[in-house]
Design a protein around this motif. Structure first.
Motif, PDB file in Angstrom:
ATOM      1  N   LEU A  98       0.859  -1.183   0.000  1.00 49.52           N
ATOM      2  CA  LEU A  98       0.000   0.000   0.000  1.00 49.52           C
ATOM      3  C   LEU A  98       0.893   1.229   0.000  1.00 49.52           C
ATOM      4  O   LEU A  98       1.901   1.271   0.702  1.00 49.52           O
ATOM      5  CB  LEU A  98      -0.919  -0.003   1.214  1.00 49.52           C
ATOM      6  N   ALA A  99       0.518   2.233  -0.786  1.00 52.21           N
ATOM      7  CA  ALA A  99       1.288   3.478  -0.822  1.00 52.21           C
ATOM      8  C   ALA A  99       0.340   4.655  -0.887  1.00 52.21           C
ATOM      9  O   ALA A  99      -0.750   4.566  -1.462  1.00 52.21           O
ATOM     10  CB  ALA A  99       2.237   3.490  -2.015  1.00 52.21           C
ATOM     11  N   HIS A 100       0.777   5.774  -0.307  1.00 54.32           N
ATOM     12  CA  HIS A 100      -0.029   6.993  -0.271  1.00 54.32           C
ATOM     13  C   HIS A 100       0.726   8.129  -0.946  1.00 54.32           C
ATOM     14  O   HIS A 100       1.942   8.239  -0.821  1.00 54.32           O
ATOM     15  CB  HIS A 100      -0.350   7.369   1.183  1.00 54.32           C
ATOM     16  N   ASP A 101      -0.026   8.969  -1.675  1.00 53.05           N
ATOM     17  CA  ASP A 101       0.511  10.231  -2.185  1.00 53.05           C
ATOM     18  C   ASP A 101       1.779   9.962  -3.016  1.00 53.05           C
ATOM     19  O   ASP A 101       1.767   9.108  -3.900  1.00 53.05           O
ATOM     20  CB  ASP A 101       0.757  11.156  -0.989  1.00 53.05           C
ATOM     21  N   ALA A 102       2.864  10.689  -2.764  1.00 50.89           N
ATOM     22  CA  ALA A 102       4.085  10.513  -3.549  1.00 50.89           C
ATOM     23  C   ALA A 102       4.673   9.116  -3.416  1.00 50.89           C
ATOM     24  O   ALA A 102       5.389   8.644  -4.304  1.00 50.89           O
ATOM     25  CB  ALA A 102       5.134  11.556  -3.154  1.00 50.89           C
ATOM     26  N   GLY A 103       4.358   8.433  -2.315  1.00 52.23           N
ATOM     27  CA  GLY A 103       4.822   7.064  -2.165  1.00 52.23           C
ATOM     28  C   GLY A 103       4.304   6.147  -3.257  1.00 52.23           C
ATOM     29  O   GLY A 103       4.887   5.085  -3.503  1.00 52.23           O
ATOM     30  N   THR A 104       3.230   6.548  -3.935  1.00 50.85           N
ATOM     31  CA  THR A 104       2.707   5.726  -5.031  1.00 50.85           C
ATOM     32  C   THR A 104       3.669   5.708  -6.211  1.00 50.85           C
ATOM     33  O   THR A 104       3.663   4.751  -6.986  1.00 50.85           O
ATOM     34  CB  THR A 104       1.325   6.223  -5.480  1.00 50.85           C
TER      35      THR A 104
END
Length: 293
Positions: A98-104
């Motif tokens: 799972l990743a959020h925001d820029a982590g995607t």
């Protein structure tokens, strides 16, 4: 915090939230955004640790992880190499991410390089810079909320942010603009927003997109089009940070992706709609594979 040794022998930190029900479910690895924000802001992602452990790494130069000796190690493809080292450290053959925001962006770089290592991928509120587009619908969402009491000061802060270089002033302006990132501006959202200024790291933030030229960007997208694992892209209808169109573009990059819009959520859905997000992600991680969006 536990640590793992990455590809260049650097020891990086990560945190483990054990499943609250004691289940032996495989862990969900979770990447923070920002870029370069301490992973602590993810909390327990609205209770996703109820039935499975969460593994939350601090990227280089954030949280308890040391700064990089080579600034190129802050770029998101290099952070994807760190993730592969963490997988090896944890002894996982395949895992859900799972990743959020820029982590995607980091998650997509990892998916392109190691598609056989992912079982499922959840992308929360992604931007579409990797897709080569900067949709303007987030601005329209922001404008649609001008009747809310926080809007005038937030709008002034957003306008000022475009002209400021001093990072201390940037921190103050981001806090003033913070309400635009949430569907509601109540105590949980205010408390969460108050942590942001102290969790931002300017040097790794500046290096996140550096050195990733057009050929590398296109190569990542080409490899994403050849992946076979299921992907869930979640956006918030009131997300004035990345908007909705970016999520659609990201989903279109994968053969087996579907999008879901949370109607009463902004950029941090685990704050605005924790129960809805938790049910959605759990169903995706445990249910039958979705079809192509």
């Amino acid at each position: 915090m536990p640590r793992y040794r990455s590809y260049d022998d650097t020891e990086l930190a990560y945190r483990v939230l054990d499943s609250r029900d004691g289940a032996s479910t495989p862990p969900l690895l979770c990447l923070a955004g920002g870029p370069a924000r301490d992973a602590a802001y993810l909390g327990n992602l609205g209770g996703l640790d109820a039935h499975r452990p969460l593994v939350l790494p601090d990227a280089r130069g954030t949280g308890d992880s040391p700064a990089a000796a080579d600034p190129s190690a802050y770029a998101f493809p290099a952070l994807a190499q760190d993730l592969e080292s963490l997988r090896e450290h944890l002894g996982l053959e395949r895992f859900a991410l799972l990743a959020h925001d820029a982590g995607t962006a980091t998650a997509q770089a990892y998916a392109a390089a190691h598609p056989d290592r992912l079982s499922r991928l959840v992308l929360l509120c992604p931007g579409a810079r990797l897709q080569g587009e900067l949709p303007d619908d987030a601005r329209k969402i922001f404008e649609s909320r001008r009747d809310e009491p926080w809007w005038p000061d937030a709008a002034a802060a957003v306008e000022r942010l475009a002209r400021v270089a001093d990072f201390e002033e940037v921190r103050d302006l981001l806090l003033r603009a913070a309400p635009m990132a949430y569907a509601h501006w109540d105590e949980p959202q205010r408390a969460h927003a108050a942590t942001e200024p102290g969790q931002l790291n300017p040097v790794p933030r500046a290096g996140f997109w550096q050195g990733v030229g057009e050929p590398a960007r296109k190569a990542i997208l080409e490899h994403l089009g050849e992946t076979g694992f299921p992907v869930l892209v979640v956006t918030g209808a009131l997300d004035a940070v990345t908007g909705l169109r970016s999520g659609e573009l990201v989903a279109e990059s994968f053969p087996r992706a579907r999008s879901h819009v949370l109607k009463d959520s902004g950029h941090y859905p685990w704050l605005d709609e924790p129960e809805e997000l938790r049910a959605l992600v759990e169903d995706f991680l445990t249910g039958s594979p979705p079809g192509t969006a």
